[in-house]
Scaffold this active site. Structure first.
Site, PDB file in Angstrom:
ATOM      1  N   GLU A 102       0.888  -1.168   0.000  1.00 54.83           N
ATOM      2  CA  GLU A 102       0.000   0.000   0.000  1.00 54.83           C
ATOM      3  C   GLU A 102       0.914   1.202   0.000  1.00 54.83           C
ATOM      4  O   GLU A 102       1.331   1.685   1.040  1.00 54.83           O
ATOM      5  CB  GLU A 102      -0.932  -0.043   1.213  1.00 54.83           C
ATOM      6  CG  GLU A 102      -2.079   0.932   1.106  1.00 54.83           C
ATOM      7  CD  GLU A 102      -1.648   2.370   1.310  1.00 54.83           C
ATOM      8  OE1 GLU A 102      -1.225   3.021   0.303  1.00 54.83           O
ATOM      9  OE2 GLU A 102      -1.710   2.849   2.446  1.00 54.83           O
TER      10      GLU A 102
ATOM     11  N   GLU B 163       3.309   8.805  -4.612  1.00 51.31           N
ATOM     12  CA  GLU B 163       4.247   8.456  -3.537  1.00 51.31           C
ATOM     13  C   GLU B 163       5.232   7.386  -4.024  1.00 51.31           C
ATOM     14  O   GLU B 163       5.842   6.678  -3.233  1.00 51.31           O
ATOM     15  CB  GLU B 163       3.482   8.027  -2.272  1.00 51.31           C
ATOM     16  CG  GLU B 163       2.744   9.218  -1.646  1.00 51.31           C
ATOM     17  CD  GLU B 163       1.979   8.883  -0.373  1.00 51.31           C
ATOM     18  OE1 GLU B 163       2.166   7.782   0.166  1.00 51.31           O
ATOM     19  OE2 GLU B 163       1.190   9.735   0.069  1.00 51.31           O
TER      20      GLU B 163
HETATM   21  C1  LIG Z   1       1.433   4.293   3.216  1.00 52.25           C
HETATM   22  S1  LIG Z   1       2.409   3.420   4.304  1.00 52.25           S
HETATM   23  C2  LIG Z   1       1.487   1.955   4.504  1.00 52.25           C
HETATM   24  C3  LIG Z   1       1.812   1.252   5.755  1.00 52.25           C
HETATM   25  C4  LIG Z   1       0.953   0.018   6.019  1.00 52.25           C
HETATM   26  N1  LIG Z   1       1.165  -0.993   5.022  1.00 52.25           N
HETATM   27  C5  LIG Z   1      -0.499   0.384   6.102  1.00 52.25           C
HETATM   28  O1  LIG Z   1      -1.232   0.055   5.172  1.00 52.25           O
HETATM   29  O2  LIG Z   1      -0.885   0.973   7.099  1.00 52.25           O
HETATM   30  C6  LIG Z   1       3.717   2.947   3.277  1.00 52.25           C
HETATM   31  C7  LIG Z   1       4.808   2.243   4.011  1.00 52.25           C
HETATM   32  O3  LIG Z   1       5.753   1.801   3.070  1.00 52.25           O
HETATM   33  C8  LIG Z   1       7.051   2.080   3.539  1.00 52.25           C
HETATM   34  N2  LIG Z   1       7.877   2.195   2.351  1.00 52.25           N
HETATM   35  C9  LIG Z   1       7.785   3.117   1.370  1.00 52.25           C
HETATM   36  N3  LIG Z   1       8.681   2.886   0.437  1.00 52.25           N
HETATM   37  C10 LIG Z   1       9.371   1.802   0.820  1.00 52.25           C
HETATM   38  C11 LIG Z   1      10.463   1.086   0.265  1.00 52.25           C
HETATM   39  N4  LIG Z   1      11.005   1.465  -0.882  1.00 52.25           N
HETATM   40  N5  LIG Z   1      10.885   0.017   0.909  1.00 52.25           N
HETATM   41  C12 LIG Z   1      10.342  -0.371   2.070  1.00 52.25           C
HETATM   42  N6  LIG Z   1       9.345   0.271   2.655  1.00 52.25           N
HETATM   43  C13 LIG Z   1       8.858   1.343   2.038  1.00 52.25           C
HETATM   44  C14 LIG Z   1       6.909   3.355   4.336  1.00 52.25           C
HETATM   45  O4  LIG Z   1       7.946   3.490   5.281  1.00 52.25           O
HETATM   46  C15 LIG Z   1       5.562   3.103   4.981  1.00 52.25           C
HETATM   47  O5  LIG Z   1       5.729   2.405   6.174  1.00 52.25           O
END
Ligand SMILES: C[S@@+](CC[C@H](N)C(=O)[O-])C[C@H]1O[C@@H](n2cnc3c(N)ncnc32)[C@H](O)[C@@H]1O
Length: 862
Positions: A564, A573
């Protein structure tokens, strides 16, 4: 949202005032107390008296009687009246105003004189009117009046229409400077009905000299639904969207069509005036408002700044203006009878303020706020910079807010369950030697999707090998804790950017082990093979396993990737870039991604408040007008709508049904549906990512560039301040999420995780009636960051022949439904949806063009 009951929602509070034309009372603190005791919150007061009016009229008539007829000089200037012998109104005297500075003043709404005519084509009248306004504003400011109600411009002078609005606007600019603490409310009807613009005795308009008025020649002015909005647009534009300039909107007895109402809903209506004549009478003779009026009030009251209501000419305030009050006979708001109670009758009670009681009762009957309204309290029309979760580590509170969504996680669980069931039913092989489906939640945050994956596995009865990848080291601490306390160590946690993750490792059976090295089978070079970290082994990883004392851990594919990473505009994003990074880890034959695809959508909007806020930010941040903002859009108007027959029928019916008992509040009160189109889409896994060239150190991102050019028919004239953006995503099969206002209710009603995105325009573009707005948008990248570019053009349709002049241009695009991502595909005839054909006998003429806006400075780092 848990534990919330709609019945506990206090709903909006109405602030209700009393207005009487030419009120002559001296307003003292005692008078204001009386007003409050009568259950009103405030009252209006005229700044000047009848004495002042008479004085100005006297001055003017003696001036005019001594004036010679104007003569033209050699170049045609009417010099004598305009440039010589000015008429100056002497300062106010004590008989000219009943207003005196005291403790009550701050609670009053001052009213400037309605008998002036700032728009008069006769410069003498226009100038005299300007002087009156300035004297009144100066005195109101001196007394400490905070709110002024200024009667709107007179739009008709014989056959001249709206000619003098610029003079009016100029005077308001001066007034804004003269009273620097005053909020100005320009009092306007909802539409321009020339028949209702009646001059009363003593109006200066009567005294305009013949030579400045054009002869009528039998000209009959017509109702113009957007005539008063046009005037307002000119005024606020010339006052540069001043933050102290608002609308006082007069609600007529017969409401205009819903598309006109929706325009006013987008404007800063801070006062709503309801005249006694706009009320109906119920069977018992009590004043009530039609369902359509109630619905409009309900919508306005849900705005970030709900308007105050001014009840006009509804009879005196009890105990004031010579009226007698009978304390015992007054009904309180909550006692106000319903129709049936009214029918039963209680003749003993005579309500001295029945209109007020009705509005107070209406306040109590306001429908409870929707989940998104409750969730978004304080965020309506508030500009927020989009999150950058890739480069910035989110805080726990931000995750907590996401996790309150009552729909999103539920839908993910449904999608995962379906995917697992299908996997089992279709007997697809898995990437795990024991037949488990390998499922990785990438970007796991604090773990809500991990929870859902565990539940989905139990629900589907399909065993999974669960992995969670998260790059935010702080959120990772919570994941570790949850794995220990909630997930029973079932999850293998990886603290890494998903783009550098080498994939899950499994223990292969010894026999297979001897056959093949997984690194080889995947084509991964030895040097790139991943070495297990301490975290992986400590927290849920296959602790203690190594090549030396048991079957080796080998890399394998992921069967289902769950992520997500979506922003308000789907890809903003950098979900595409992140998921590209694990594309090769997904089982090349059967592997799937949840979401499977997502698309960005947009539509042009009028958003005066957002425009004004962006302009204010520009003072300190020149990049402000080139930044896309996340906003809970509320006070906006969609400029391109799906003008379905149902909608126009509803609007007509709405206008026809006047009685409060006969209309339904449903179809007839909904604002028109926007025409939202798809900009572009992404799907995963992406089997077409170009290979990284050996010479390059960065992964080329050109395949994630997108471009679109879409045309939006605009039925009514308006001002385009920018584009509203939304997204839709297919999680799996028929499980979809949407923030697109056209499909959100059908796909994921009550989802609250995302607000729309707003792409502003530096300079608003005016759109003509039956015009066309064409938006060109790009998603750009330089392999280091991603940004958007957008520009807007406005077209008018111009007849090319005399015969065409006689017909009304039929807007081909105005009647098509809002397309989904699929419908963007080229149609068989080669025409793309959103591109309309031009009616015969017309040609498109470009009448407006914005800058090319670029968010490169605020781009998202990859
Ligand atoms: C919008 S949040 C969603 C968090 C959770 N899955 C939820 O639905 O509540 C996106 C998450 O992806 C992580 N994230 C973004 N890009 C990433 C990457 N390239 N590798 C690992 N984690 C990533 C961010 O740190 C964040 O915790």
């Amino acid at each position: 949202m848990e534990g919330y009951s709609a019945s506990e929602d206090p709903g909006p509070t109405f602030c209700i005032g009393h207005h009487e034309t030419n009120r002559s009372v001296f307003v003292t603190p005692q008078v204001v107390r009386r007003v409050h005791e009568s259950n009103y919150d405030m009252m209006t007061v005229s700044i000047t008296t009848q004495h002042f009016h008479s004085r100005v009229l006297g001055l003017l008539s003696s001036y005019l009687s001594n004036l010679q007829s104007p003569t033209y000089d050699s170049i045609g200037t009417m010099a004598t009246t305009q440039n010589t012998r000015p008429l100056t109104i002497p300062p106010l005297s004590k008989l000219d105003s009943n207003l005196t500075p005291n403790d009550a003043t701050s609670q009053l709404v001052g009213v400037t004189s309605s008998w002036i005519d700032l728009c008069s084509p006769d410069p003498l009248i226009a100038d005299l009117s300007r002087q009156v306004l300035m004297l009144e504003v100066a005195y109101a400011a001196f007394c400490g009046i905070g709110y002024l109600l200024v009667p709107g411009p007179k739009l008709h002078h014989g056959s001249l229409h709206s000619e003098g609005v610029v003079y009016y606007a100029r005077a308001i600019q001066d007034a804004l400077n003269l009273g620097p603490y005053i909020q100005y409310h320009i009092w306007l009807p909802m539409l321009d009905n020339p028949e209702l613009e009646v001059d009363t005795m003593g109006d200066l308009a009567h005294l305009a000299r013949e030579e400045f008025l054009q002869s009528d020649d039998g000209f009959v002015p017509k109702v113009d639904l957007f005539g008063t909005w046009d005037a307002w647009d000119l005024i606020r534009k010339s006052c540069k969207y001043h933050t102290r300039l608002f609308v006082a909107l007069a609600m007529p007895k017969q409401l205009p069509p819903l598309y006109v109402q929706s325009r006013w809903h987008s404007e800063p209506v801070h006062l709503l005036t309801i005249d006694a004549s706009s009320f109906l009478k119920n069977q018992k003779g009590y004043p009530v408002l039609s369902k359509a009026h109630q619905a409009l009030i309900a919508k306005l009251m849900r705005l970030r700044t709900p308007p105050w209501i001014l009840l006009c000419n509804v009879g005196p305030i009890p105990g004031l203006d010579g009226s007698e009050e009978s304390e015992t006979s007054r009904l309180s708001g909550s006692d106000y009878p319903s129709l049936s109670q009214g029918a039963a009758g209680n003749k003993k009670h005579i309500d001295l303020t029945p209109h007020l009681s009705y509005i107070r009762n209406l306040q109590q009957r306001q429908p409870p706020r929707t989940p998104i309204e409750r969730f978004g309290t304080g965020y309506q029309d508030y500009l927020q910079a989009p999150l950058q979760p890739l480069t910035v580590n989110l805080e726990s509170i931000t995750y907590e807010v996401f996790e309150k969504d009552p729909i999103k996680y539920e839908w993910y669980e449904r999608a995962i369950t379906k995917a697992l069931k299908d996997w089992a039913e279709q007997k697809k092989p898995t990437s795990h030697p024991e037949g488990k489906v390998i499922l990785a939640v990438v970007g796991a945050g604090r773990g809500p999707l991990v929870n859902r994956a565990i539940k989905a596995s139990a629900e589907a009865g399909v065993e999974i090998d669960l992995w969670a990848v998260e790059k935010n080291q702080n959120a990772f601490v919570l994941l570790q804790r949850h794995n220990e306390t909630i997930w029973d160590g079932q999850v293998t946690l990886v603290q890494s950017d998903m783009r550098s993750w080498k994939g899950p490792r499994v223990r292969k059976p010894a026999a297979e082990e001897s056959q093949k090295n997984v690194g080889e089978s995947l084509g991964i070079e030895d040097s790139l093979l991943y070495t297990p970290t301490k975290e992986e082994n400590d927290f849920g990883g296959p602790t203690g396993l190594s090549n030396s004392n048991g079957p080796a851990l080998s890399y394998t594919h992921v069967d289902i990737v769950v992520s997500e990473l979506l922003g308000s505009f789907a890809d903003n994003e950098l979900s595409p870039e992140c998921l590209d990074g694990i594309n090769d880890l997904i089982n090349p034959v059967h592997g799937i991604s949840i979401p499977a695809s997502y698309s960005a959508h947009f539509t042009p909007i009028s958003a005066p408040k957002l425009h004004s806020d962006v302009m204010n930010q520009t003072v300190s941040n020149p990049a402000a007008p080139e930044t896309p903002y996340v906003v809970m859009l509320h006070a906006i108007d969609f400029l391109s709508t799906v003008d379905s027959p149902a909608n126009s029928e509803a609007a007509n019916q709405n206008a026809a049904n006047r009685s409060s008992g006969t209309t339904t509040i449903t179809a007839a009160t909904e604002f028109p549906t926007p025409f939202v189109q798809t900009a572009w889409s992404f799907s995963h896994p992406n089997r077409n990512i170009p290979a990284q060239p050996p010479s390059s150190s960065t992964i080329p991102n050109f395949h994630n560039v997108r471009q679109t050019r879409l045309s939006f028919p605009a039925q009514n004239r308006g001002a385009c301040h920018g584009l509203a953006g939304y997204f839709e995503t297919v999680l799996y099969g028929d499980v979809e999420l949407s923030t697109n206002p056209v499909t959100m209710d059908e796909k994921s009603a009550s989802m609250i995780s995302w607000f729309p995105i707003y792409f502003p325009l530096k300079t608003p573009l005016n759109v003509p009636d039956n015009g066309e707005i064409v938006a060109t948008m790009y998603r750009q990248t330089d392999d280091r960051k991603v940004w958007y570019e957008w520009m807007v053009e406005v077209f008018a349709l111009e007849p090319t022949s005399n015969s065409a002049r006689l017909t009304t241009p039929a807007m081909s695009g105005a009647h098509i439904g809002s397309p989904s991502a699929d419908s963007l595909k080229t149609k068989p005839n080669g025409q793309k949806q959103g591109h309309r054909s031009i009616p015969a006998g017309f040609r498109r003429v470009r009448v407006g063009l914005s800058d090319l806006h670029s968010s490169i400075k605020e781009g998202c780092l990859m």
